[in-house]
Scaffold this motif. Structure first.
Motif, PDB file in Angstrom:
ATOM      1  N   LYS A   1      13.053  47.318   7.293  1.00 26.14           N
ATOM      2  CA  LYS A   1      12.577  47.515   8.664  1.00 26.14           C
ATOM      3  C   LYS A   1      12.800  48.974   9.043  1.00 26.14           C
ATOM      4  CE  LYS A   1      12.765  44.256  11.689  1.00 26.14           C
ATOM      5  NZ  LYS A   1      13.128  43.229  12.698  1.00 26.14           N
TER       6      LYS A   1
ATOM      7  N   VAL B   1       7.725  48.977  11.818  1.00 33.31           N
ATOM      8  CA  VAL B   1       7.205  48.299  10.636  1.00 33.31           C
ATOM      9  C   VAL B   1       8.300  47.470   9.980  1.00 33.31           C
ATOM     10  CG1 VAL B   1       7.756  50.220   9.082  1.00 33.31           C
ATOM     11  CG2 VAL B   1       5.936  48.624   8.465  1.00 33.31           C
ATOM     12  N   GLU B   2       7.902  46.339   9.381  1.00 31.17           N
ATOM     13  CA  GLU B   2       8.773  45.520   8.545  1.00 31.17           C
ATOM     14  C   GLU B   2       7.986  45.127   7.294  1.00 31.17           C
ATOM     15  OE1 GLU B   2      11.527  41.459   8.493  1.00 31.17           O
ATOM     16  OE2 GLU B   2      10.403  41.998  10.292  1.00 31.17           O
ATOM     17  N   LEU B   3       8.636  45.260   6.115  1.00 35.27           N
ATOM     18  CA  LEU B   3       8.008  44.928   4.846  1.00 35.27           C
ATOM     19  C   LEU B   3       8.887  43.964   4.073  1.00 35.27           C
ATOM     20  CD1 LEU B   3       7.761  48.364   5.199  1.00 35.27           C
ATOM     21  CD2 LEU B   3       5.957  47.890   3.547  1.00 35.27           C
TER      22      LEU B   3
ATOM     23  N   LEU C   1       8.175  55.732   2.348  1.00 39.19           N
ATOM     24  CA  LEU C   1       7.897  55.086   3.626  1.00 39.19           C
ATOM     25  C   LEU C   1       8.210  56.028   4.785  1.00 39.19           C
ATOM     26  CD1 LEU C   1       7.123  52.588   5.289  1.00 39.19           C
ATOM     27  CD2 LEU C   1       9.484  51.786   5.041  1.00 39.19           C
TER      28      LEU C   1
ATOM     29  N   ALA D   1       3.488  42.931   4.878  1.00 38.52           N
ATOM     30  CA  ALA D   1       3.891  44.008   5.780  1.00 38.52           C
ATOM     31  C   ALA D   1       3.277  43.794   7.153  1.00 38.52           C
ATOM     32  CB  ALA D   1       3.473  45.366   5.217  1.00 38.52           C
TER      33      ALA D   1
ATOM     34  N   GLY E   1       4.934  48.885  -0.509  1.00 41.74           N
ATOM     35  CA  GLY E   1       5.695  47.645  -0.612  1.00 41.74           C
ATOM     36  C   GLY E   1       6.378  47.429  -1.945  1.00 41.74           C
TER      37      GLY E   1
ATOM     38  N   THR F   1       3.993  41.263  -1.857  1.00 41.31           N
ATOM     39  CA  THR F   1       4.452  41.996  -0.684  1.00 41.31           C
ATOM     40  C   THR F   1       3.740  41.486   0.569  1.00 41.31           C
ATOM     41  OG1 THR F   1       2.766  43.723  -0.924  1.00 41.31           O
ATOM     42  CG2 THR F   1       4.868  44.060  -2.049  1.00 41.31           C
TER      43      THR F   1
ATOM     44  N   LEU G   1       0.481  50.559   3.078  1.00 41.83           N
ATOM     45  CA  LEU G   1       1.498  49.510   3.090  1.00 41.83           C
ATOM     46  C   LEU G   1       1.474  48.717   1.785  1.00 41.83           C
ATOM     47  CD1 LEU G   1       1.147  48.203   6.764  1.00 41.83           C
ATOM     48  CD2 LEU G   1       2.916  49.693   5.838  1.00 41.83           C
TER      49      LEU G   1
END
Length: 822
Positions: free
Chosen positions: A367, A375-377, A321, A418, A358, A416, A354
């Motif tokens: 995050k 980005v937050e996953l 990531l 994202a 994930g 996942t 993404l």
């Protein structure tokens, strides 16, 4: 005296008679007789307390009341006293086996013991009434409040409370009664981690529990849980189903099992996850990315190499990531200036990256914030698909949906979701609104951060449950806001609102609902072009008039020899530049269907409008030389051509080399306004206006000096004054036109649009009026030309030509003489 004697004698006889009579006890003398004496009246308390008196002839007797002893008759001769009888002690009262006897002075009563009630319903009773004490069922009557999670057990003469299975009493005793403050609390059967066995997990619930097999273990029965820990039925999934790993080999381990994937398959770094086939070709191909942008090729290469390497080595998702965000920062740094199809390719790459990253993350929530992105996953793993809602967010955006939507119809052991927000991408994507403008006739501006939302579900083109997107506004505004997404199918990519609706909007934020996933933003409507028809009418009427007038000016300055001079040569080329610019504008400003052709039209307009201003600048230079420099007042044609056409060519060449994509937009074939490229035109224009203003101020100052002095050549001075006035008027009209053109991009300046349209479309008419119609010499030439056409007898061509030649030469000689004198 005699009477007194007789009275005394009578009294004496009476006393003698009474003394002589004696009555028996119990009798009293009354009128010489013995009569019975009533002792019960004469002596009220003769029998004492708790006794009754009965009179007899010559005597009386006493009798104790009920509940007192003795029970026989008596008199007070022997001093007898009535005493209370204790019926509860001597057994004379038989209340009931379940009753209690209560003695009191003169009697007793029976009361049922606690837990019993008299059969006649009265509180008390006595023996001999046939009353029985019967048992009270406290559990039915409601007098026993054992509390929640407890059971009431009735017994003869009482009750007891016991906790239901799965609960224990708060005082630790098995039996209790109401009013003791005892509660039944949940019994934690899972206090011992090995309660369900080493291969299972215990889950406590209120009043119960259940066991589930650990990851890698299952029940032979196929059920998901069990409640008999003694059985311990969980066994490794490899012993149940050898194909549990899909495209890999299942091996038993202390944790249950592990899947060893063969080449071309991966379990995304989690050994108990099913091996799935790697489909690296589902990402955007390198050839397509390289055609879009060389920088995009680097992203695709990174993605492809990571994808292919998953089957051989375990990749750290967090490092992956970070590497992706760094590469994305390098691409977006300074603004992404790609074409629409390059923007579509970028969004496609981000979505697929993404989805790839994930499942590789070890944490359920991750995050990250980089220079250009945030980005937050989320990732959920388990033997069964997750359920319920989820929400992820960045600083200014939020994405909410359901896990069922994120999973889709295919579950691979993980799900996942994202959300990636671009920090500055809205500045370079403030275009491609033509699809919306065609429908709504509105101007738009992006008023939120651009985001990309994606889930592991591959079928997100038409979701059964809509997703919710919340955007914070970049500018606080109560104008209409529209939810849009980037549609790659609209001519390579454009903003569209299909499938998206605005749920709510305030001056601070907008909430959108969409039935698909992609990259999204919120557009703010700047203003309605409600007067498009009027502005277009002014343009389509004014421009042809200007073209006709400019054509007349060009013919006049080129053919009429009597007025030809350095200044009119400048006017000639100024009109030629404006004529070509307006003609190209009229036929090509809206031809945006061909990008190359549109860019050429924009370049031609850029060049000839700049040329017009350069020729106007030369007019200021010429006036300066005529007034300030007495000699050498003419400019060589080669110098004028170089300045009038060469300088614009250099500016356009440099602009096209630096930013070729700035020529042509989706709405019109002109310079791009959003990215600031328009200043490659406005910058030189402002410089020319400033230079001309400087020259004109000096010219006016010098003219004032010459008029104040005793200069005999007033005719030439007046001529230069007229030239100066028309030149300044020309600069004001042409300059003001473009000044108003800068301020027509908002709702409150619609008047600017009218002024700019009127001045620009009638520029040729104004040039004709200033330089031809208001010139007396030109009007005389027009009159001669018209008289020649309208005369009944035409002159011979040779005679007309010779006369015109001689006059023009004489005029030209006089003009040059005048200029040299000055």
């Amino acid at each position: 005296m005699r009477n007194m004697y007789l009275l005394s004698l009578g009294l004496l006889l009476a006393l003698t008679e009474n003394t002589a009579m004696t009555c028996d006890p119990g009798f009293a003398t009354k009128r010489g007789k013995c009569v019975d004496e009533n002792e019960c009246v004469s002596i009220p308390n003769i029998c004492g307390e708790n006794a009754s008196c009965t009179n007899t002839h010559g005597s009386y007797y006493c009798h104790c009341k009920g509940g007192f002893t003795p029970t026989h008759n008596f008199t007070q001769a022997n001093g007898t006293i009535c005493q209370d009888i204790n019926e509860c002690a001597n057994g004379s009262s038989v209340c009931d086996p379940n009753a209690e006897c209560f003695n009191y002075v003169g009697g007793y009563s029976c009361t049922c013991e606690p837990g019993y009630i008299p059969s006649n319903g009265n509180k008390t009773f006595i023996a001999g009434q046939g009353v029985q004490c019967i048992d009270i069922n406290e559990c039915v009557a409601g007098s026993a409040v054992c509390g929640p999670n407890a059971e009431c057990v009735n017994s003869v003469g009482g009750y007891s409370c016991t906790c239901k299975p799965g609960y224990i009493s708060s005082n630790g005793k098995e039996i209790f009664i109401a009013g003791q403050g005892v509660q039944c609390i949940d019994r934690n059967e899972c206090y011992n981690p090995s309660f369900c066995g080493i291969n299972a997990t215990c889950h406590n619930t209120p009043g119960a529990f259940y066991c589930t097999c650990a990851e890698g273990f299952r029940l032979k029965s196929g059920e998901t849980n069990f409640t008999d820990p003694e059985d311990k039925p969980c066994i490794s999934v490899c012993d149940i189903d050898k194909s549990i790993c899909g495209g890999g080999t299942c091996r038993n381990s202390k944790d249950g099992h592990e899947c060893v994937c063969k080449s071309g398959f991966t379990n995304y770094g989690h050994k108990q996850m099913k091996c799935t086939e790697l489909k690296c070709n589902t990402f955007i191909s390198e050839s397509k990315a390289s055609q879009a942008s060389p920088k995009l090729k680097e992203l695709v290469s990174l993605m492809t190499n990571r994808c292919l390497g998953l089957s051989f080595t375990q990749v750290d998702g967090e490092q992956f990531l970070e590497a992706f965000l760094s590469a994305l920062d390098a691409l977006l740094n300074g603004g992404f200036q790609g074409k629409n199809h390059e923007v579509s390719a970028l969004f496609n790459i981000v979505e697929n990256m993404l989805k790839l990253i994930g499942p590789l993350l070890s944490e359920g929530q991750t995050k990250r914030s980089a220079t250009e992105t945030e980005v937050e996953l989320l990732v959920k793993r388990g033997s069964s698909p997750p359920e319920g809602d989820f929400s992820i967010s960045t600083t200014s955006t939020q994405f909410a949906s359901h896990w069922e939507t994120a999973t889709g119809n295919t579950y691979l052991g993980f799900t996942t979701a994202a959300l990636l927000s671009y920090k500055d991408l809205e500045k370079t994507l403030n275009h491609s609104f033509n699809h919306l403008e065609t429908q709504k006739k509105q101007k738009f501006k992006i008023n939120s951060k651009v985001l990309t939302a994606t889930v592991s579900n591959t079928e997100t083109a038409n979701l059964t449950k809509s997703v919710t997107l919340t955007f914070s506004h970049l500018e606080r505004s109560d104008k209409n806001h529209t939810c849009v997404f980037w549609d790659p199918d609209l001519k390579g990519g454009a903003w569209s609102k299909e499938g998206c609706t605005t749920v709510s909007s305030s001056d601070l934020q907008t909430v959108c609902s969409c039935n698909h996933l992609s990259s999204f933003a919120v557009l703010m409507a700047l203003y309605d072009i409600g007067d498009v028809y009027e502005l277009s009418l002014i343009t389509w009427v004014g421009l042809p008039l200007s073209l006709v007038c400019l054509l007349i000016c060009i013919a006049t300055f080129y053919l009429v020899r009597s007025i030809q001079s350095t200044r009119n040569t400048i006017h000639l080329h100024l009109c030629i530049s404006l004529f070509i610019a307006y003609f190209v504008f009229l036929v090509g400003i809206a031809r945006t269907e061909n990008e190359v052709g549109c860019a050429v039209v924009a370049g031609v307009l850029h060049y000839f409008f700049l040329a017009a201003f350069c020729w106007m600048c030369l007019e200021g230079v010429q006036l300066f030389r005529m007034v300030v420099l007495v000699f050498n007042t003419t400019l060589r044609p080669i110098y004028m051509i170089a300045a009038g056409y060469g300088v614009p060519a250099v500016i356009v060449a440099i602009s096209a080399s630096a930013h070729a994509s700035g020529y042509g937009t989706n709405s019109y074939c002109w310079l791009n306004v959003e990215d600031g490229f328009i200043w490659s035109f406005y910058g030189p224009v402002c410089a020319i206006i400033i230079v001309n203003v400087f020259f004109f101020l000096i010219t006016i100052w010098k003219l004032a000096e010459k008029f104040s002095s005793l200069n005999p050549d007033l005719n030439n001075l007046r001529k230069i004054k007229a030239f100066t006035v028309t030149a300044i008027a020309q600069l004001c009209v042409l300059g003001i036109m473009w000044v108003f053109g800068c301020f027509q991009f908002n709702k409150d300046t619609l008047a600017m649009s009218y002024i700019f349209t009127i001045l620009s479309s009638l520029q040729g008419v104004l040039m004709f009026i200033m330089h031809c119609w208001l010139s007396k010499q030109v009007r005389e030439e027009y009159a001669k030309f018209l008289s020649c056409i309208c005369a009944p007898q035409k002159r011979k061509y040779s005679e007309f030509g010779s006369n015109q030649t001689s006059k023009s030469q004489a005029s030209k000689s006089a003009q040059h003489t005048g200029e040299s004198q000055i």
